[in-house]
Motif scaffolding. Structure first.
Motif, PDB file in Angstrom:
ATOM      1  N   ASP A 185     -53.570 -83.127 -50.518  1.00 46.76           N
ATOM      2  CA  ASP A 185     -52.934 -83.507 -51.777  1.00 46.76           C
ATOM      3  C   ASP A 185     -51.535 -84.034 -51.502  1.00 46.76           C
ATOM      4  O   ASP A 185     -50.717 -83.318 -50.931  1.00 46.76           O
ATOM      5  N   PRO A 186     -51.262 -85.273 -51.907  1.00 47.77           N
ATOM      6  CA  PRO A 186     -49.915 -85.771 -51.658  1.00 47.77           C
ATOM      7  C   PRO A 186     -48.899 -84.918 -52.412  1.00 47.77           C
ATOM      8  O   PRO A 186     -49.101 -84.573 -53.564  1.00 47.77           O
ATOM      9  N   GLY A 187     -47.838 -84.564 -51.747  1.00 52.23           N
ATOM     10  CA  GLY A 187     -46.803 -83.770 -52.392  1.00 52.23           C
ATOM     11  C   GLY A 187     -46.984 -82.283 -52.226  1.00 52.23           C
ATOM     12  O   GLY A 187     -46.201 -81.509 -52.740  1.00 52.23           O
ATOM     13  N   ALA A 188     -48.031 -81.846 -51.514  1.00 52.39           N
ATOM     14  CA  ALA A 188     -48.228 -80.419 -51.278  1.00 52.39           C
ATOM     15  C   ALA A 188     -48.046 -80.150 -49.789  1.00 52.39           C
ATOM     16  O   ALA A 188     -48.691 -80.794 -48.974  1.00 52.39           O
ATOM     17  N   PHE A 189     -47.141 -79.237 -49.450  1.00 56.35           N
ATOM     18  CA  PHE A 189     -46.963 -78.964 -48.024  1.00 56.35           C
ATOM     19  C   PHE A 189     -46.753 -77.481 -47.747  1.00 56.35           C
ATOM     20  O   PHE A 189     -46.116 -77.101 -46.782  1.00 56.35           O
ATOM     21  N   GLY A 222     -41.271 -81.505 -55.652  1.00 55.43           N
ATOM     22  CA  GLY A 222     -40.939 -82.831 -55.138  1.00 55.43           C
ATOM     23  C   GLY A 222     -40.641 -83.775 -56.283  1.00 55.43           C
ATOM     24  O   GLY A 222     -40.740 -83.409 -57.454  1.00 55.43           O
ATOM     25  N   GLY A 223     -40.295 -85.001 -55.926  1.00 51.31           N
ATOM     26  CA  GLY A 223     -40.008 -85.997 -56.947  1.00 51.31           C
ATOM     27  C   GLY A 223     -38.584 -85.867 -57.454  1.00 51.31           C
ATOM     28  O   GLY A 223     -37.660 -85.578 -56.699  1.00 51.31           O
ATOM     29  N   ILE A 246     -44.849 -82.284 -58.782  1.00 49.90           N
ATOM     30  CA  ILE A 246     -43.987 -83.451 -58.701  1.00 49.90           C
ATOM     31  C   ILE A 246     -43.341 -83.677 -60.062  1.00 49.90           C
ATOM     32  O   ILE A 246     -44.040 -83.775 -61.072  1.00 49.90           O
ATOM     33  N   GLU A 290     -59.903 -93.173 -51.007  1.00 44.98           N
ATOM     34  CA  GLU A 290     -60.410 -92.012 -50.280  1.00 44.98           C
ATOM     35  C   GLU A 290     -61.848 -91.645 -50.654  1.00 44.98           C
ATOM     36  O   GLU A 290     -62.428 -90.756 -50.043  1.00 44.98           O
ATOM     37  N   ALA A 320     -59.005 -88.238 -43.526  1.00 44.90           N
ATOM     38  CA  ALA A 320     -59.945 -88.490 -44.621  1.00 44.90           C
ATOM     39  C   ALA A 320     -59.739 -87.391 -45.657  1.00 44.90           C
ATOM     40  O   ALA A 320     -60.007 -86.223 -45.394  1.00 44.90           O
ATOM     41  N   PHE A 348     -55.330 -94.041 -54.972  1.00 48.12           N
ATOM     42  CA  PHE A 348     -55.544 -93.063 -53.904  1.00 48.12           C
ATOM     43  C   PHE A 348     -57.007 -92.638 -53.837  1.00 48.12           C
ATOM     44  O   PHE A 348     -57.640 -92.679 -52.783  1.00 48.12           O
ATOM     45  N   ARG A 392     -48.850 -76.363 -44.620  1.00 50.18           N
ATOM     46  CA  ARG A 392     -48.177 -76.785 -43.400  1.00 50.18           C
ATOM     47  C   ARG A 392     -47.041 -75.814 -43.058  1.00 50.18           C
ATOM     48  O   ARG A 392     -46.873 -75.407 -41.917  1.00 50.18           O
ATOM     49  N   GLU A 449     -52.109 -85.069 -39.015  1.00 49.46           N
ATOM     50  CA  GLU A 449     -50.778 -85.519 -39.450  1.00 49.46           C
ATOM     51  C   GLU A 449     -49.733 -84.420 -39.316  1.00 49.46           C
ATOM     52  O   GLU A 449     -48.560 -84.658 -39.564  1.00 49.46           O
ATOM     53  N   PHE A 499     -51.413 -95.112 -59.599  1.00 53.38           N
ATOM     54  CA  PHE A 499     -51.135 -94.662 -58.237  1.00 53.38           C
ATOM     55  C   PHE A 499     -52.186 -93.667 -57.759  1.00 53.38           C
ATOM     56  O   PHE A 499     -52.745 -93.778 -56.673  1.00 53.38           O
ATOM     57  N   PHE A 500     -52.493 -92.668 -58.610  1.00 53.63           N
ATOM     58  CA  PHE A 500     -53.459 -91.653 -58.192  1.00 53.63           C
ATOM     59  C   PHE A 500     -54.858 -92.237 -58.068  1.00 53.63           C
ATOM     60  O   PHE A 500     -55.616 -91.879 -57.177  1.00 53.63           O
TER      61      PHE A 500
END
Lengths: 156, 599
Positions: free
Chosen positions: B199-203, B357-358, B431, B453, B281, B449, B206, B239, B445-446
């Motif tokens: 998910d973009p914006g989730a870390f 984020g954002g 975000i 994908e 992916a 994506f 990590r 990544e 944008f989403f």
């Protein structure tokens, strides 16, 4: 590329195959190593993997084209990746990407004619605190604005 | 034994590493050695402290002095002043925008005050590459307890009583999931960890892997004992190179200590963990696709049932949880399910990590009890929106989720409430968007994506999302038609009902939720050919307000295409030729008087 290096690379790949062939589900691992060795996966390498692993080349090609990190074409000297994750997008990554495209004269996924840069638009790199983010090789540039682009490119 | 009088903790998470924290550590170590302090001051490279916006971050104990934005050039001053003379370097202390007083200590900072750290408890506290530090903080105690005192049924019971739900997005009760995987009888079972945080914006996953990798390994071993598996796989994004490296180190150290591998702690229980790297992916974060990818194939999902608990990896019963879920488990065992269940709301127990984020001042990671309101997260913890702009919406759940408008700022956040207001928890990316963000553009944008994908296996997702994207593109380009909004709604509902996997079933959510909350913006794009936020370039026009303009001519000189003309001496007002204008916004940025606006 010189013939001798190619032979050495194939020998290295053969070692990887010998090592991983018998462990379950190892095709992707072999392909990831192959990409590390060759930089990309040309058809000769895919054929070599298929023979070595005892699977049809269609399966290797299928995996190679499914995942965005496998490349069938050689990459430039430097890979420039710009993050288009949500946090970066909300903070103006698109404008940075547009500027890079006009500076380099290429679109995403392409390599410049002189072979210096490959431009990739990537998924979230997880440095959302530094948005917008771009990376060149291992180097990370955060809080980038379009006007920073020429200066960053000039370093390479 | 040497007596260490000061500990210098430097963040080695991805964010701070990108802003040179490794060079700071090297410089610090070199200086300490030079001054003969290297056996009384210890430098520790830790995991993420959470406040990525203020990085690189350094905390010096015992004072808990919280330094932010540290540069390599500052290291000498810190050594000379703080570590030698004992004087805190005031100018480098973290400053909160709204607070008058400076805080010395970490726990006084507003960003941390409301947080309760469970999954992130060791992040920024221990050296993730040293198993002894994890053990010193009660690490592997839960595994020992489980192996020697509990039956598998006991573990399931504890998890059920804790009320823990899956942190990957859908919120499935973890105890029930473990029970379902425990029941089948099979010659081989597997435990998998989903670390394909796409998910973009989730870390947050990590950060857990980078800051506290052993917590995940310990929980997976507990899971292995509970369901009767002796092999685990962690599927992690390529990544995340730092996370991959630290997991590798952690697995090796745990094996050397006899905490993984054969005959763990002399109990006869055997459990091994291997890493598998993703290859870019997004769909591989879906559980059936993830397992197909571990098998080395194209990561396409397949229909359920059969569920993984019955027929999963290599056709065997498999338990799959996400990183943050696992990170909670050792502490639930150690502190008891009642402790965990005392936090949170009725149906969502414990804490949740959010990645802020954002358009928010304190971008970074926060861990808060379930039931905290969005307002508290954004304003009290996140420090509000920079530049005095107005809050427009918060997006949760990434490409599967939706937008939460200002009207819902006081909703207590938990799994069920978020679904009720048209979004979802997702993995926890949050975000923030302000008045300058166009909601139609965000929806586009989403969708861009998900179209990219989509694995292409089922037509509703492969074709349906593409049609939706085409409609959104034409709306943003000023070619929207009457009826487009209704068409998007119909298509979206049908895709949700008919797509094969979670990716497709949730792909229309960002569009449907922005239509629901911001229909007026869609209508302005379609009917008035106007983008209220001034984002969609084809619908945006730059104009010079002649009453404010001082005729300095700076805009005209800045314009890259010569679209602005005028002459001060001749008295000709400056105007923008919209046929020539490329809408780059350079003139607006250049104008010192704020005379140029987007219409």
């Amino acid at each position: 590329m010189a013939e001798c290096c190619q032979n050495e690379k194939f020998a290295e790949l053969q070692q990887v195959i010998d090592q991983l062939k018998d462990s379950q589900g190892s095709l992707m691992q072999v392909m990831q190593k192959a990409q590390d060795i060759f930089g990309y996966l040309p058809i000769e390498v895919q054929n070599f993997i298929a023979d070595g692993m005892g699977v049809p080349v269609t399966e290797v090609y299928g995996v190679a084209t499914f995942y965005s990190q496998f490349s069938l074409e050689p990459k430039g000297e430097h890979t420039l990746s710009i993050c288009l994750g949500t946090a970066c997008y909300v903070k103006g990554a698109q404008a940075v990407l547009d500027r890079i495209k006009s500076e380099l004269g290429i679109t995403e996924g392409k390599t410049t004619a002189d072979g210096r840069f490959t431009l990739l638009a990537t998924r979230c790199l997880g440095c959302c605190g530094l948005a917008p983010v771009l990376t060149i090789g291992e180097e990370v540039y955060g809080r980038v604005v379009p006007d920073d682009v020429p200066g960053i490119l000039a370093k390479y | 034994m040497e007596l260490i009088r000061s500990h210098v903790m430097v963040c080695g998470g991805t964010g701070c590493t990108s802003s040179n924290s490794l060079q700071i550590i090297a410089k610090m170590e070199a200086l300490l050695k030079e001054k003969g302090l290297d056996n009384e001051v210890k430098v520790v490279r830790t995991g993420c402290f959470g406040l990525c916006a203020a990085g690189p971050i350094m905390i010096i104990y015992p004072e808990a002095a919280f330094y932010s934005h540290v540069q390599v050039e500052d290291v000498e001053e810190i050594v000379n002043e703080h570590l030698i003379k004992g004087r805190v370097v005031q100018r480098l202390l973290y400053k909160e925008d709204h607070a008058e007083a400076q805080h010395v200590a970490l726990n006084e900072v507003g960003f941390y005050k409301k947080q309760i750290r469970v999954a992130l408890r060791n992040c920024g506290v221990i050296d993730p590459e040293n198993i002894n530090e994890y053990i010193a903080f009660d690490g592997y105690q839960a595994l020992a307890k489980v192996l020697t005192e509990y039956t598998p049924e006991d573990v399931v019971d504890i998890l059920k009583r804790s009320g823990l739900r899956g942190r990957g997005g859908a919120g499935f009760p973890t105890g029930l999931k473990w029970d379902l995987a425990r029941k089948p009888v099979a010659d081989q079972k597997y435990v998998c960890c989903n670390a394909d945080e796409g998910d973009p914006g989730a870390f947050m996953d990590r950060s857990v892997l980078e800051g506290d990798p052993h917590a995940v390994l310990e929980a997976m071993a507990i899971a292995g004992y509970t369901i009767g598996a002796n092999q685990g796989y962690i599927y992690v994004r390529a990544e995340y190179p730092i996370a991959v490296h630290r997991l590798g180190v952690a697995i090796r150290q745990a094996k050397e200590m006899g905490l993984l591998g054969e005959n763990i702690l002399g109990t006869g229980f055997t459990f091994n963990i291997d890493l598998r790297l993703g290859a870019g992916a997004f769909v591989c974060g879906e559980e059936t696709a993830l397992m197909t990818s571990i098998e080395g194939k194209r990561g396409e999902p397949h229909p359920r049932p059969p569920f993984p608990a019955v027929k999963g990896l290599f056709g065997k019963p498999t338990l799959l949880n996400n990183v943050e879920t696992y990170a909670n488990i050792p502490q639930i065992i150690n502190k008891g399910p009642e402790w965990f269940a005392s936090m949170g709301t009725e149906k969502s127990k414990g804490t949740k990590v959010f990645a802020l984020g954002g358009k928010i001042t304190n971008t970074g990671l926060v861990e808060i009890p379930m039931g905290t309101t969005l307002r508290e997260i954004i304003y009290d913890i996140g420090g509000g929106i920079p530049g005095g702009k107005a809050f427009k919406a918060a997006q949760t759940g990434g490409p599967s989720g939706g937008c939460i408008p200002a009207a819902n700022l006081d909703t207590p956040i938990d799994y069920d409430n978020l679904i009720a207001i048209g979004s979802m928890m997702g993995s926890g990316g949050l975000i923030v968007m302000d008045e300058d963000n166009c909601m139609v553009d965000i929806a586009r944008f989403f969708l861009d994506f998900t179209v990219d994908e989509s694995c292409g296996k089922c037509p509703p997702c492969r074709i349906g999302t593409r049609r939706m994207l085409e409609i959104l593109n034409r709306i943003c380009d000023g070619r929207g038609r009457e009826g487009d909004i209704e068409l998007l709604e119909t298509l979206g509902e049908n895709i949700k009902k008919s797509a094969l996997c979670g990716l497709g079933q949730t792909a229309p959510n960002p569009v449907l939720s922005t239509i629901h909350h911001f229909r007026d913006e869609y209508e302005a794009h379609i009917r008035e050919k106007r983008c209220p936020a001034g984002v969609c370039t084809k619908l945006t026009k730059f104009v010079i307000n002649q009453d404010v303009c001082k005729k300095c001519g700076l805009c005209s000189r800045t314009c890259p295409v010569g679209a602005i003309t005028g002459d001060r001496k001749a008295g000709i007002p400056f105007t923008i030729d919209s046929a020539k204008c490329i809408k780059c916004g350079a003139c607006q940025e250049a104008c010192k008087f704020g005379a140029i606006s987007r219409k």
